[in-house]
Each structure stands twice: as C-alpha cells, then as structure tokens.
Scaffold this motif. Structure first.
Motif, short mmCIF file in Angstrom:
data_model
loop_
_atom_site.label_atom_id
_atom_site.label_comp_id
_atom_site.label_asym_id
_atom_site.label_seq_id
_atom_site.Cartn_x
_atom_site.Cartn_y
_atom_site.Cartn_z
N PHE A 89 37.43 34.07 27.62
CA PHE A 89 36.98 35.31 27.66
C PHE A 89 37.92 36.34 27.28
O PHE A 89 39.01 36.12 27.52
N GLY A 90 37.47 37.49 26.77
CA GLY A 90 38.50 38.64 26.13
C GLY A 90 38.84 39.44 27.60
O GLY A 90 39.93 40.19 27.26
N SER A 91 37.93 39.57 28.67
CA SER A 91 38.39 40.23 29.81
C SER A 91 37.69 39.67 30.91
O SER A 91 36.66 38.93 30.70
N LEU A 92 37.93 40.02 32.00
CA LEU A 92 37.32 39.77 33.43
C LEU A 92 36.84 41.02 34.12
O LEU A 92 37.66 41.88 34.05
N GLU A 93 35.83 40.80 34.91
CA GLU A 93 35.49 41.84 35.76
C GLU A 93 34.99 41.10 36.95
O GLU A 93 34.19 40.45 37.11
N CYS A 94 35.80 41.68 38.17
CA CYS A 94 35.76 41.04 39.23
C CYS A 94 34.76 42.02 40.28
O CYS A 94 34.49 43.20 39.77
N PHE B 94 47.13 37.58 40.49
CA PHE B 94 46.54 37.35 39.10
C PHE B 94 47.58 37.52 38.19
O PHE B 94 48.61 38.48 38.08
N GLU B 95 47.46 36.46 36.79
CA GLU B 95 48.64 36.60 35.80
C GLU B 95 48.68 37.63 35.18
O GLU B 95 49.59 37.88 34.19
N LYS B 96 47.54 38.58 34.96
CA LYS B 96 47.48 39.60 33.98
C LYS B 96 47.58 39.25 32.72
O LYS B 96 48.24 39.94 31.81
N ASN B 97 47.11 38.33 32.37
CA ASN B 97 47.20 37.57 31.05
C ASN B 97 46.11 38.33 30.05
O ASN B 97 46.16 38.44 28.87
N ILE B 98 45.09 38.85 30.68
CA ILE B 98 43.81 39.62 30.17
C ILE B 98 43.39 40.81 30.95
O ILE B 98 43.82 40.84 32.01
N PRO B 99 42.82 41.89 30.15
CA PRO B 99 42.42 42.82 30.95
C PRO B 99 41.32 42.38 32.15
O PRO B 99 40.61 41.54 31.99
N LEU B 100 41.83 43.28 33.23
CA LEU B 100 40.86 42.93 34.33
C LEU B 100 40.33 44.36 34.82
O LEU B 100 40.73 45.27 35.05
N GLY B 101 38.94 44.19 35.03
CA GLY B 101 38.14 45.46 35.57
C GLY B 101 37.81 45.02 36.77
O GLY B 101 37.37 43.97 37.43
#
Ligand SMILES: Cc1cc2nc3c(=O)[nH]c(=O)nc-3n(C[C@H](O)[C@H](O)[C@H](O)COP(=O)(O)O)c2cc1C
Length: 349
Positions: free
Chosen positions: A78-83, A129-136
């Motif tokens: 994924f290019g980003s994740l949204e929790c 969270f590793e913060k390797n991709i943007p997180l929303g």
C-alpha cells in the motif's frame, strides 16, 4: 501465494471471525507482511497533500480499526494506511452478526457501528508504528454523542493524534451510526472545520457517503475547498436496503462511487479527491485517473484478493509508464488532463 492458501480457510469462517483472526495473525507476525507483500518502487510514488505516498493506492479505514497490524500492513505494498475509525471512548459497536460476504460479486456488507478500543488504547500502539509509509487516522463520534458535543469530541481526538499520524479523515458518512450522516450538513461542518483549523498542521479530509444528491456533493466539495481542507474521500459504503442493514462495499459499489468522484472532480477545485469504493482491479484505478483523480484507497478488493491485488496493479502501472515512455507517475500527473486521458486510452486499446 500465501494468501491464496490462507483464503479458503478464512472464508470457511464467519466473516468477522475471519477478520479478527487475520488481524491477530498480522499483529503477531509483522515479518509475514513483508514476506507476502511487495516492495514499493520510487517511480510509483505520488504527492497527496503534504505526504508522499509510495503508491497511489492506500488501505481504506475499517480494516485495522484498532491500530494493531500497522507494521504488517505497511509492507503489503500500500502507498498509505488509514487506521480507525477511532472514537474518543471505547465502544462495542452494533450486535453481531454485522459483516456479510457476497463472494460472487466480490462485495461485503457491514453494519459494524465503529467498534473500537478508543483513543487511549491507540496512542501507545501508534508509537510502535515503523512510520515507513504515511498513516492516516479516521476519527468519528461515539454512538451516544450529540452533534453539538461531537465537535469537542472530534477536536480532542484530532489534537491527541496530531503528533502520531500524517493525515486525518473525518468520518460523517458511515450508515451504521444513528444520526451520523446528518452531520454532512453545511452549518455543522463549517463549525467543525473552523474548530479543527485553529491548530492544524496535518492534512485533513472529509469522507462522504455515496448516497448523496448531486447538489449536496457539489456543496460539500466547495465547502471543503473554502475551509482549506486537503480534500474529500469519496466514498464510504452505500445503502442497499434490499440486501439488508448496513453499507455495501466492493464491486457492487464501484459505479456509484465513480459517479460521486466524477461529480467532485468536474468541479475542478483545488482539493485532492481520494477515490474509495469498489476499486478491485487496475482498470478501476485507470478509470479514476481518466476522470482526473490520482490517489485512491481499497478495502474489499484486498479482502478478496490479498496483496496480489497490489502486485498486479503495480505491474500494470509500470507497464503503462514504460509503454508511454514516462519515467515515473510524477511525470504522468504533471501532464494536462487531456493528455493523461489520451495516454490511458492508447494503453488500454
Ligand atoms: C467491514 C468494513 C468496515 C469498515 N469500517 C469503516 C470505518 O470504521 N470507517 C470508515 O470510514 N470506513 C469504514 N469502512 C468503509 C471503507 O473504508 C470504504 O470506504 C468502503 O468499504 C469502500 O471501499 P471498498 O469498496 O474498497 O471496500 C468499512 C468497510 C468495511 C467493509
């Protein structure tokens, strides 16, 4: 490969049981996320608001409601994740069963009602969270909160999470919380955005329902632009009373979501439009690009196809770039819309 072995076992279980089991496996073995996922490719990164997504397809809200499997999911491709949706207080959600499959139509129906562990449980998990991709973070009001009280509630969530995530999504479009969709009213949203804007450093999106009148969609798009929002997420699940209570997602939603996305994109406003709803194959992504969109999110397509959905999309997009002699997606999105449409048409012929 891994998911094709696991899927028949999971699909033999009731849907919510299968979901919970998957999240627990993913939580306990983040390394499996990398082993079964695909690497990001710098040529496929795009700018979305202030963030750089490694691929223009992110994970939509609701799959990792409790921020438990982020380090697994962030390696799936994924290019980003949204929790989320995260609410201030923990809540159980609606009575079970509340999640149903339509395998022939690669669709789901859910009436979850935001079950989640609440803000305080999320904060330490987000630190891991590793913060390797943007997180929303997708945030919403508790079930028993009135519209008036919800502004304070959403503001607390917003302020508490601002140092932990890269963007926010305000969820006022779930069909499963009584009165929630009424919060898509202009006066309410104006007050909410004015409050949140007072101390905002992160991107902010509003997630809308696919069942709105055209005039309402246009009104909300203009409101988002006037309030300086990063953009709209279009759309949440759709109501199909003939199927039962709750909201339907997946291929049954594709056309309806596309028509809402097209209404917004046609307004040509200075906002991002994140396409969500029934994106199940590369051609859905290309359809969205042909309308003028860029980044999108998936949920149901990932449930049915696993990480191979992302692998296939990535392969197709690289093929498209090579055929069009474009060095990366930035070069593609720098083209005027007519040229983008033309190159997509040429590739798809
Ligand atoms: C089981 C389930 C739970 C969901 N929970 C949320 C949620 O908590 N918050 C939210 O904004 N959207 C939620 N959604 C909606 C998705 O984020 C997405 O907008 C919708 O499913 C359409 O995308 P899709 O067709 O790719 O699934 C949920 C969807 C499903 C299927």
């Amino acid at each position: 490969m891994f998911y094709s072995l696991l899927k028949p076992l999971l699909f033999a279980l009731p849907p919510e049981r299968a979901h919970d089991l998957t999240i627990q496996m993913a939580r306990l073995s983040p390394a499996l996320g990398k082993a079964s996922g695909c690497e990001l490719d710098v040529r496929l990164a795009v700018n979305v608001g202030q963030n750089r997504w490694g691929f223009p397809v992110g994970l939509a809200a609701g799959l990792d409601k409790n921020c438990e499997a982020l380090n697994f999911l962030s390696h799936q491709g994924f290019g980003s994740l949204e929790c989320g949706t995260i609410t201030l207080k923990p809540q159980e959600g609606n009575p079970k069963p509340r999640l149903f499959r339509y395998p022939q139509e690669e669709s789901l129906r859910n009436a979850m009602g935001f079950p989640n562990h609440g803000l305080l449980a999320m904060l330490p998990r987000l630190k891991l969270f590793e913060k390797n991709i943007p997180l929303g973070a997708n945030i919403g009001k508790n079930k028993d909160t009135t519209a008036l009280e919800s502004i304070d509630e959403l503001n607390i969530l917003f302020e508490s999470l601002q140092s932990e995530v890269d963007y926010f999504v305000i969820n006022v479009s779930s069909p499963n919380t009584p009165g929630l969709r009424a919060m898509q009213e202009k006066a309410y949203l104006l007050e909410l955005f004015t409050t949140l804007n007072q101390n905002r450093s992160k991107d902010l999106f509003l997630k809308i329902a696919p069942d709105l009148e055209t005039s309402k969609v246009i009104e909300l798009a203009h409101l988002a632009a006037e309030c300086g929002l990063t953009g709209l997420m279009a759309t949440n699940t759709t109501i199909m009373p003939e199927r039962g209570a709750g909201g339907v997602s997946g291929r049954l939603l594709t056309k309806r979501a596309q028509s809402i996305q097209s209404i917004i994109l046609n307004e040509k406003l200075p906002i991002e439009v994140i396409g969500v709803g029934g994106i199940s194959e590369t051609s859905d992504l290309f359809d969205f690009w042909a309308m003028g969109g860029k980044a999108c999110e998936v949920y149901t397509g990932y449930v049915y196809q696993g990480p191979s959905l992302l692998k296939k999309m990535k392969k197709d997009v690289l093929k498209f770039l090579a055929q069009q002699k474009l060095k990366d997606l930035d070069s593609f999105f720098a083209l005027p819309l007519l040229d983008r449409q033309e190159s997509l048409r040429e590739f798809r012929e």
